[in-house]
Design a protein around this motif. Sequence first.
Motif, PDB file in Angstrom:
ATOM      1  N   LYS A 186     -40.449   6.170 -55.459  1.00  0.00           N
ATOM      2  CA  LYS A 186     -40.929   5.930 -54.088  1.00  0.00           C
ATOM      3  C   LYS A 186     -39.764   5.485 -53.210  1.00  0.00           C
ATOM      4  O   LYS A 186     -38.979   4.609 -53.602  1.00  0.00           O
ATOM      5  N   CYS A 187     -39.668   6.091 -52.024  1.00  0.00           N
ATOM      6  CA  CYS A 187     -38.473   5.808 -51.219  1.00  0.00           C
ATOM      7  C   CYS A 187     -38.460   4.383 -50.659  1.00  0.00           C
ATOM      8  O   CYS A 187     -37.417   3.880 -50.251  1.00  0.00           O
ATOM      9  N   GLY A 188     -39.608   3.709 -50.675  1.00  0.00           N
ATOM     10  CA  GLY A 188     -39.630   2.293 -50.302  1.00  0.00           C
ATOM     11  C   GLY A 188     -38.801   1.423 -51.236  1.00  0.00           C
ATOM     12  O   GLY A 188     -38.352   0.344 -50.870  1.00  0.00           O
ATOM     13  N   LYS A 189     -38.567   1.914 -52.450  1.00  0.00           N
ATOM     14  CA  LYS A 189     -37.781   1.168 -53.451  1.00  0.00           C
ATOM     15  C   LYS A 189     -36.277   1.463 -53.355  1.00  0.00           C
ATOM     16  O   LYS A 189     -35.478   0.921 -54.092  1.00  0.00           O
ATOM     17  N   PHE A 190     -35.905   2.382 -52.452  1.00  0.00           N
ATOM     18  CA  PHE A 190     -34.496   2.748 -52.297  1.00  0.00           C
ATOM     19  C   PHE A 190     -33.715   1.625 -51.612  1.00  0.00           C
ATOM     20  O   PHE A 190     -34.262   0.889 -50.785  1.00  0.00           O
ATOM     21  N   SER A 191     -32.413   1.544 -51.909  1.00  0.00           N
ATOM     22  CA  SER A 191     -31.527   0.633 -51.167  1.00  0.00           C
ATOM     23  C   SER A 191     -31.312   1.203 -49.759  1.00  0.00           C
ATOM     24  O   SER A 191     -31.647   2.363 -49.494  1.00  0.00           O
ATOM     25  N   LYS A 192     -30.698   0.391 -48.888  1.00  0.00           N
ATOM     26  CA  LYS A 192     -30.459   0.844 -47.509  1.00  0.00           C
ATOM     27  C   LYS A 192     -29.606   2.122 -47.482  1.00  0.00           C
ATOM     28  O   LYS A 192     -29.891   3.066 -46.755  1.00  0.00           O
ATOM     29  N   GLY A 193     -28.556   2.132 -48.317  1.00  0.00           N
ATOM     30  CA  GLY A 193     -27.688   3.318 -48.371  1.00  0.00           C
ATOM     31  C   GLY A 193     -28.434   4.552 -48.844  1.00  0.00           C
ATOM     32  O   GLY A 193     -28.254   5.654 -48.308  1.00  0.00           O
ATOM     33  N   MET A 194     -29.293   4.367 -49.842  1.00  0.00           N
ATOM     34  CA  MET A 194     -30.081   5.493 -50.362  1.00  0.00           C
ATOM     35  C   MET A 194     -31.066   6.014 -49.312  1.00  0.00           C
ATOM     36  O   MET A 194     -31.270   7.225 -49.176  1.00  0.00           O
ATOM     37  N   LYS A 195     -31.661   5.077 -48.581  1.00  0.00           N
ATOM     38  CA  LYS A 195     -32.611   5.492 -47.524  1.00  0.00           C
ATOM     39  C   LYS A 195     -31.899   6.335 -46.467  1.00  0.00           C
ATOM     40  O   LYS A 195     -32.433   7.329 -45.978  1.00  0.00           O
ATOM     41  N   MET A 196     -30.684   5.895 -46.116  1.00  0.00           N
ATOM     42  CA  MET A 196     -29.918   6.639 -45.111  1.00  0.00           C
ATOM     43  C   MET A 196     -29.548   8.026 -45.638  1.00  0.00           C
ATOM     44  O   MET A 196     -29.664   9.025 -44.939  1.00  0.00           O
ATOM     45  N   LYS A 197     -29.148   8.085 -46.917  1.00  0.00           N
ATOM     46  CA  LYS A 197     -28.802   9.379 -47.510  1.00  0.00           C
ATOM     47  C   LYS A 197     -30.023  10.295 -47.578  1.00  0.00           C
ATOM     48  O   LYS A 197     -29.904  11.507 -47.391  1.00  0.00           O
ATOM     49  N   LEU A 198     -31.192   9.719 -47.847  1.00  0.00           N
ATOM     50  CA  LEU A 198     -32.423  10.522 -47.880  1.00  0.00           C
ATOM     51  C   LEU A 198     -32.706  11.115 -46.497  1.00  0.00           C
ATOM     52  O   LEU A 198     -33.058  12.288 -46.368  1.00  0.00           O
ATOM     53  N   GLN A 199     -32.538  10.290 -45.462  1.00  0.00           N
ATOM     54  CA  GLN A 199     -32.724  10.802 -44.090  1.00  0.00           C
ATOM     55  C   GLN A 199     -31.756  11.936 -43.799  1.00  0.00           C
ATOM     56  O   GLN A 199     -32.113  12.938 -43.185  1.00  0.00           O
ATOM     57  N   ILE A 200     -30.496  11.750 -44.217  1.00  0.00           N
ATOM     58  CA  ILE A 200     -29.481  12.768 -43.928  1.00  0.00           C
ATOM     59  C   ILE A 200     -29.761  14.048 -44.712  1.00  0.00           C
ATOM     60  O   ILE A 200     -29.663  15.158 -44.174  1.00  0.00           O
ATOM     61  N   ALA A 201     -30.161  13.901 -45.977  1.00  0.00           N
ATOM     62  CA  ALA A 201     -30.528  15.074 -46.788  1.00  0.00           C
ATOM     63  C   ALA A 201     -31.655  15.846 -46.106  1.00  0.00           C
ATOM     64  O   ALA A 201     -31.632  17.083 -46.027  1.00  0.00           O
TER      65      ALA A 201
END
Length: 292
Positions: A129-144
């Motif tokens: 679940k993306c709620g469990k991602f770190s801040k950097g991971m969340k940003m990378k998910l948005q960019i992906a």
Amino acid sequence: MGNYENAIEIKGLTKKYDGFTLDNISFTVPKGRIMGFIGQNGAGKTTTIRALLGIIKYDSGKINMLGLDNQEHEYEIKEQIAAVFDEMPFQEMFTAKQLSIMMGGIYRDWDKVTFEKYLDRFQLPMRKKCGKFSKGMKMKLQIATALSHNAKLLIMDEATTGLDPVVRNEILDIFREYLQDEERSILMSSHITSDLEKIADSVTFIDKGKLLLSGYKDDVLDTHAMIRCSKSDYTAIDRADFISARLTDFGAEVMVADREAAKMKYSGALIEKTTLEEIMLFYVNAAKKEWN
């Protein structure tokens, strides 16, 4: 589509809030370029971006994106642009896999294979679940997500804030790759000027809702300069010749917007190259003229 010169054209954009006005802003982002949109927090960058994306209505002015009026052609434009924000806009309980299915329903050009390649490259899990991602991971998910539906224009609002330098560099590299296709353009707002200094072709400075300057980054850096001098030499510099001056116990740092003229007029002075960060700081203090 395709035969427009500027990815973004903003003319006379004005939006009044209680206590803040975005005041008659005009600038263009040439196609195939990356524009750094610079200003302190609260300068009006996010207001401008919200107006671009149709999130807020503006009081006056005109915005064209990809050659189309952004009010008349909102849906056509939105198919072809991607926005990345400081805060993640996705539901926290989604996994990347579910997100991909959902995006396939939103974008005609959604490319599942490209998306999965970015997840792989960014080492993002498919089923967490993306709620469990770190801040950097969340940003990378948005960019992906942003880079997986063949967007012609990427709009980033403070997207590198709070990320460590390694992740920031990785993201800047991906933007460079994205721009190798000359039909693509980026508007990137940030108060981290060092990121923009590395990657931007053009820069637009905004402060307290007003446009300070907009132009090619190299021109801005070449024309501006810093005079470093003693306090007594400082008194000989004409106030009309500089933007603002920082006075210290040791002397003065004086920002000029015309390096060549300053060289001729103050030939004995030490005139040095400057940075986007210093330029921003000295313009922000221009109303005070002298500061420390």
